[in-house]
Write a protein that holds these residues in place. Sequence first.
Motif, short mmCIF file in Angstrom:
data_model
loop_
_atom_site.label_atom_id
_atom_site.label_comp_id
_atom_site.label_asym_id
_atom_site.label_seq_id
_atom_site.Cartn_x
_atom_site.Cartn_y
_atom_site.Cartn_z
N ALA A 100 0.84 -1.21 0.00
CA ALA A 100 0.00 0.00 0.00
C ALA A 100 0.87 1.26 0.00
CB ALA A 100 -0.94 -0.01 1.20
N LYS A 101 1.98 1.22 0.72
CA LYS A 101 2.90 2.37 0.75
C LYS A 101 3.50 2.61 -0.64
CE LYS A 101 4.24 1.82 5.58
NZ LYS A 101 5.35 1.45 6.48
N VAL A 102 3.86 1.53 -1.33
CA VAL A 102 4.41 1.65 -2.69
C VAL A 102 3.35 2.23 -3.62
CG1 VAL A 102 5.24 0.34 -4.69
CG2 VAL A 102 6.20 -0.11 -2.42
N THR A 103 2.12 1.72 -3.52
CA THR A 103 1.05 2.22 -4.38
C THR A 103 0.77 3.69 -4.09
OG1 THR A 103 0.05 0.01 -4.48
CG2 THR A 103 -1.34 1.86 -5.13
N LEU A 104 0.79 4.08 -2.82
CA LEU A 104 0.60 5.49 -2.47
C LEU A 104 1.70 6.35 -3.09
CD1 LEU A 104 -0.85 7.77 -1.02
CD2 LEU A 104 0.41 7.16 1.05
N LEU A 105 2.93 5.89 -3.02
CA LEU A 105 4.04 6.66 -3.62
C LEU A 105 3.87 6.74 -5.14
CD1 LEU A 105 6.68 8.14 -2.78
CD2 LEU A 105 5.70 6.84 -0.93
N LYS A 106 3.42 5.66 -5.76
CA LYS A 106 3.18 5.68 -7.21
C LYS A 106 2.11 6.74 -7.53
CE LYS A 106 2.57 1.55 -9.02
NZ LYS A 106 2.29 0.09 -9.16
N ILE A 107 1.06 6.78 -6.71
CA ILE A 107 0.01 7.78 -6.91
C ILE A 107 0.59 9.19 -6.80
CG2 ILE A 107 -2.07 8.80 -5.89
CD1 ILE A 107 -2.84 5.89 -5.06
N LEU A 108 1.40 9.41 -5.78
CA LEU A 108 1.98 10.73 -5.60
C LEU A 108 2.88 11.12 -6.76
CD1 LEU A 108 2.71 10.72 -1.75
CD2 LEU A 108 0.79 11.78 -2.97
N VAL A 109 3.64 10.16 -7.28
CA VAL A 109 4.47 10.44 -8.47
C VAL A 109 3.56 10.79 -9.64
CG1 VAL A 109 6.06 9.45 -10.16
CG2 VAL A 109 6.44 9.05 -7.71
N GLY A 110 2.48 10.03 -9.80
CA GLY A 110 1.52 10.32 -10.88
C GLY A 110 0.92 11.70 -10.75
N VAL A 111 0.60 12.10 -9.52
CA VAL A 111 0.05 13.43 -9.28
C VAL A 111 1.09 14.50 -9.62
CG1 VAL A 111 -0.81 15.01 -7.49
CG2 VAL A 111 -1.62 12.64 -7.56
N ALA A 112 2.34 14.24 -9.29
CA ALA A 112 3.41 15.20 -9.62
C ALA A 112 3.51 15.39 -11.13
CB ALA A 112 4.74 14.74 -9.05
N TRP A 113 3.20 14.34 -11.90
CA TRP A 113 3.28 14.42 -13.37
C TRP A 113 1.97 14.88 -14.01
CZ3 TRP A 113 7.30 14.41 -16.48
CH2 TRP A 113 8.49 13.81 -16.07
N LEU A 138 9.54 1.48 -7.78
CA LEU A 138 9.54 2.94 -7.60
C LEU A 138 10.76 3.61 -8.20
CD1 LEU A 138 8.24 3.38 -3.94
CD2 LEU A 138 7.03 3.86 -6.07
N GLN A 139 11.83 2.86 -8.38
CA GLN A 139 13.08 3.46 -8.85
C GLN A 139 12.93 4.26 -10.15
OE1 GLN A 139 15.94 3.68 -6.96
NE2 GLN A 139 14.40 2.95 -5.51
N PRO A 140 12.36 3.66 -11.21
CA PRO A 140 12.23 4.45 -12.45
C PRO A 140 11.33 5.68 -12.29
CG PRO A 140 11.41 2.20 -12.77
CD PRO A 140 11.85 2.32 -11.36
N LEU A 141 10.35 5.59 -11.38
CA LEU A 141 9.43 6.70 -11.16
C LEU A 141 10.08 7.82 -10.35
CD1 LEU A 141 6.27 4.58 -10.28
CD2 LEU A 141 6.70 5.81 -12.42
N LEU A 142 10.75 7.44 -9.28
CA LEU A 142 11.38 8.45 -8.42
C LEU A 142 12.55 9.15 -9.09
CD1 LEU A 142 11.36 6.64 -4.95
CD2 LEU A 142 10.03 8.65 -5.61
N HIS A 143 13.21 8.45 -10.01
CA HIS A 143 14.37 9.05 -10.69
C HIS A 143 14.00 9.60 -12.07
CE1 HIS A 143 16.97 7.89 -7.45
NE2 HIS A 143 16.44 6.69 -7.47
N GLU A 144 12.68 9.65 -12.33
CA GLU A 144 12.13 10.26 -13.55
C GLU A 144 12.66 9.64 -14.84
OE1 GLU A 144 11.64 14.64 -13.24
OE2 GLU A 144 12.61 14.35 -11.29
#
Length: 142
Positions: free
Chosen positions: A5-18, A46-52
């Motif tokens: 759930a924490k990973v999915t939340l971070l993915k959502i936040l990355v998506g919101v940032a984009w 999360l690596q490819p998402l967090l490092h854009e």
Amino acid sequence: MTAEAKVTLLKILVGVAWIDGKMQLEEREYLHQVAQETGVANAPELQPLLHEFVSVAPGECYRWIQEYLGDRPTSAECRQLIQAIAALIFKDGNVASEESKLLANLQLLDSMASLPEERQNAVLSTIHKLYTQWIDAKNNSS
């Protein structure tokens, strides 16, 4: 909250940032901070998402939100997600229209979650009818 759930939340936040088409410096820094604080900074997905290395399309962000909340989210779950997203959105001091729409949709979902189930079904049925009519009208005008 589970690690998944924490990973999915971070993915959502990355998506919101984009969601407005670009990730701001303040958003990037905040995402890395949250990833560290929640202990998921080293999660492979999360690596490819967090490092854009990849950007996130709005549709993907909405899919992750659906995955995170499920079919019948509680009002508390909606509010928790709204708070997490709002914290990110306000980091750069500028709320894009896409971000505002996302928050509005989540607030609508939150208000739906607090309704009794039979009322939810009636509202969802009405929304479905309106959406179907809109699609039919759009297809007939093409």
